[in-house]
Write a protein that holds these residues in place. Structure first.
Motif, PDB file in Angstrom:
ATOM      1  N   VAL A  26       0.832  -1.209   0.000  1.00  0.00           N
ATOM      2  CA  VAL A  26       0.000   0.000   0.000  1.00  0.00           C
ATOM      3  C   VAL A  26       0.866   1.259   0.000  1.00  0.00           C
ATOM      4  CG1 VAL A  26      -1.716   1.313   1.305  1.00  0.00           C
ATOM      5  CG2 VAL A  26      -1.946  -1.164   1.103  1.00  0.00           C
ATOM      6  N   ARG A 150      -6.530   5.342  -3.808  1.00  0.00           N
ATOM      7  CA  ARG A 150      -7.718   4.706  -3.222  1.00  0.00           C
ATOM      8  C   ARG A 150      -8.484   3.918  -4.280  1.00  0.00           C
ATOM      9  NH1 ARG A 150     -10.192   9.106  -1.214  1.00  0.00           N
ATOM     10  NH2 ARG A 150      -9.365   8.912   0.899  1.00  0.00           N
ATOM     11  N   CYS A 157      -8.249  -2.967  -0.025  1.00  0.00           N
ATOM     12  CA  CYS A 157      -8.469  -2.340   1.284  1.00  0.00           C
ATOM     13  C   CYS A 157      -9.099  -0.954   1.112  1.00  0.00           C
ATOM     14  CB  CYS A 157      -7.133  -2.206   2.026  1.00  0.00           C
ATOM     15  SG  CYS A 157      -5.901  -1.264   1.097  1.00  0.00           S
ATOM     16  N   ILE A 159      -8.562   2.888   2.413  1.00  0.00           N
ATOM     17  CA  ILE A 159      -7.489   3.683   3.010  1.00  0.00           C
ATOM     18  C   ILE A 159      -7.947   5.125   3.199  1.00  0.00           C
ATOM     19  CG2 ILE A 159      -5.674   2.251   2.007  1.00  0.00           C
ATOM     20  CD1 ILE A 159      -5.181   4.456  -0.037  1.00  0.00           C
ATOM     21  N   ILE A 173      -5.315   1.847   7.142  1.00  0.00           N
ATOM     22  CA  ILE A 173      -5.573   0.771   6.186  1.00  0.00           C
ATOM     23  C   ILE A 173      -6.541  -0.234   6.808  1.00  0.00           C
ATOM     24  CG2 ILE A 173      -4.539  -1.058   4.791  1.00  0.00           C
ATOM     25  CD1 ILE A 173      -1.868   0.423   5.002  1.00  0.00           C
TER      26      ILE A 173
END
Length: 388
Positions: A26, A150, A157, A159, A173
């Motif tokens: 990420v 995003r 996920c 975020i 996250i």
């Protein structure tokens, strides 16, 4: 103590490995997007270098309880014609603070003025790079590119980014249940850093008391701490308990904090910060012999660590392990800048009565450790986990 460590403090290597890998993916996406957004920064702006550095307990194998907080350094790039010139801020700012002058390779000229106006502050008649202004730019820069990231990560996920004045932004996250096996919400502190070479960085100092000039930086030597831990692991017995001692002491500190009232509770956490505990451990380990840290001597070594800390608190002296320390083993090569830096007393900002009170409470915690573990280990005593 063994049961306390196994049941409440030890982090599952499986869960920690998955969490670190997920955080790495990420953060890499976010840094890549932020760098791409500033691909043409021009000669008068900051930009991201494009990499990031994993630091802190999660990457040094002494994280306790849950891998839900991480620290990441994000190196920045100055305009190509400017070089940082750090020096100790003796008498100007907090103890151990640095100021960062700038040197222009071709001499200061009109083209340097816009950068100086946007990122520098005046101190003693000289222009210095401002930690506060750099931090605010970094927060805005990440926030602007968050939308694209995003969207790309929406299957993995959710975020978001949060920030408070004077503190690095925190990336939150929340993994999607069908993407990773360890569904732990994670907070990742993204710390903008000015590279100095030799694996040293300048990072913004956290706010302390009344507002202070924004020219002051802290020196980050996390990579050298990791190297020292790696060297100690090689030299110590395979069954060494030094990391377990650090984890147990952190756990006892946190448990004892559950029964303390403000304002002493905050002071307790500040005086016995994880960095202070780690510094005390380093100092004790190098007194040797390392064979004495075999796991069978866990209680004895933990008591040594508590008593050493108690003595430091009473004397009001615990020197930073890396700044100005000439006794570090030659095998752990330190840059000249660290060796020649002025030594810093980590306890100098606290008054004597407070340190005496913490010393008394620390010994009391050690003596009553079994009772404290039984009493405060119930989940109802735990405060919400803080951001890193």
């Amino acid at each position: 103590l063994e049961r306390f460590h196994a049941r409440q403090l030890r982090v599952s290597p499986h869960v920690l490995g998955h969490s670190k890998a997920h955080v790495g993916r990420v953060v890499a996406e976010l840094v890549r997007a932020a760098k791409a957004q500033g691909l043409q920064p021009g000669p008068l702006a900051l930009s991201l270098r494009g990499d990031f550095v994993r630091i802190g307990s999660a990457y040094e194998q002494h994280k306790v309880r849950s891998p839900d907080c991480f620290d990441i350094l994000v190196p920045l790039r100055l305009p190509p014609h400017l070089e940082p010139q750090p020096r100790c801020a003796d008498g100007l700012g907090p103890r151990g603070a640095f100021v960062c002058g700038l040197r222009a390779r071709d001499g200061w000229s009109r083209r340097c003025r816009p950068f100086a106006e946007g990122f520098c502050v005046e101190l003693q008649g000289r222009s210095h790079l401002s930690a506060g202004l750099v931090l605010r730019w970094f927060q805005g820069h990440l926030q602007r590119c968050l939308g694209a990231v995003r969207y790309r990560l929406q299957e993995r996920c959710r975020i978001s980014l949060s920030a408070s004045a004077g503190h690095p932004p925190t990336l939150h996250i929340v993994p999607c249940s069908d993407y990773v096996c360890c569904h732990i919400s994670m907070a990742v502190r993204l710390i903008p850093a000015i590279p100095l070479g030799d694996a040293l960085y300048l990072t913004a100092l956290p706010p302390q008391g009344p507002p202070a000039p924004e020219a002051f930086w802290g020196l980050n030597a996390s990579r050298h701490e990791q190297r020292l831990l790696g060297w100690l692991k090689e030299q110590a017995p395979a069954t060494s308990c030094h990391i377990k001692c650090l984890q147990i002491l952190k756990g006892l500190r946190d448990l004892r904090g559950q029964g303390l009232e403000e304002p002493f509770c905050s002071q307790w956490d500040r005086v016995l910060s994880s960095y202070v505990l780690k510094t005390a451990l380093f100092s004790l380990l190098l007194r040797g012999p390392l064979e004495a840290w075999d796991e069978q001597f866990l209680v004895e070594r933990l008591e040594d660590l508590v008593l050493y800390l108690r003595d430091c608190l009473r004397k009001q002296v615990l020197m930073d392990f890396f700044l100005g320390n000439t006794n570090i083993p030659e095998a752990v090569a330190l840059p000249r800048f660290l060796k020649e830096a002025a030594p810093v007393n980590l306890l100098a900002t606290f008054d004597g009565p407070m340190l005496d009170l913490v010393a008394f409470q620390l010994i009391s915690t050690w003596i009553q450790a079994p009772h404290i573990i039984r009493m405060y280990s119930s989940p109802r005593y735990w405060r919400p986990a803080p951001t890193p």
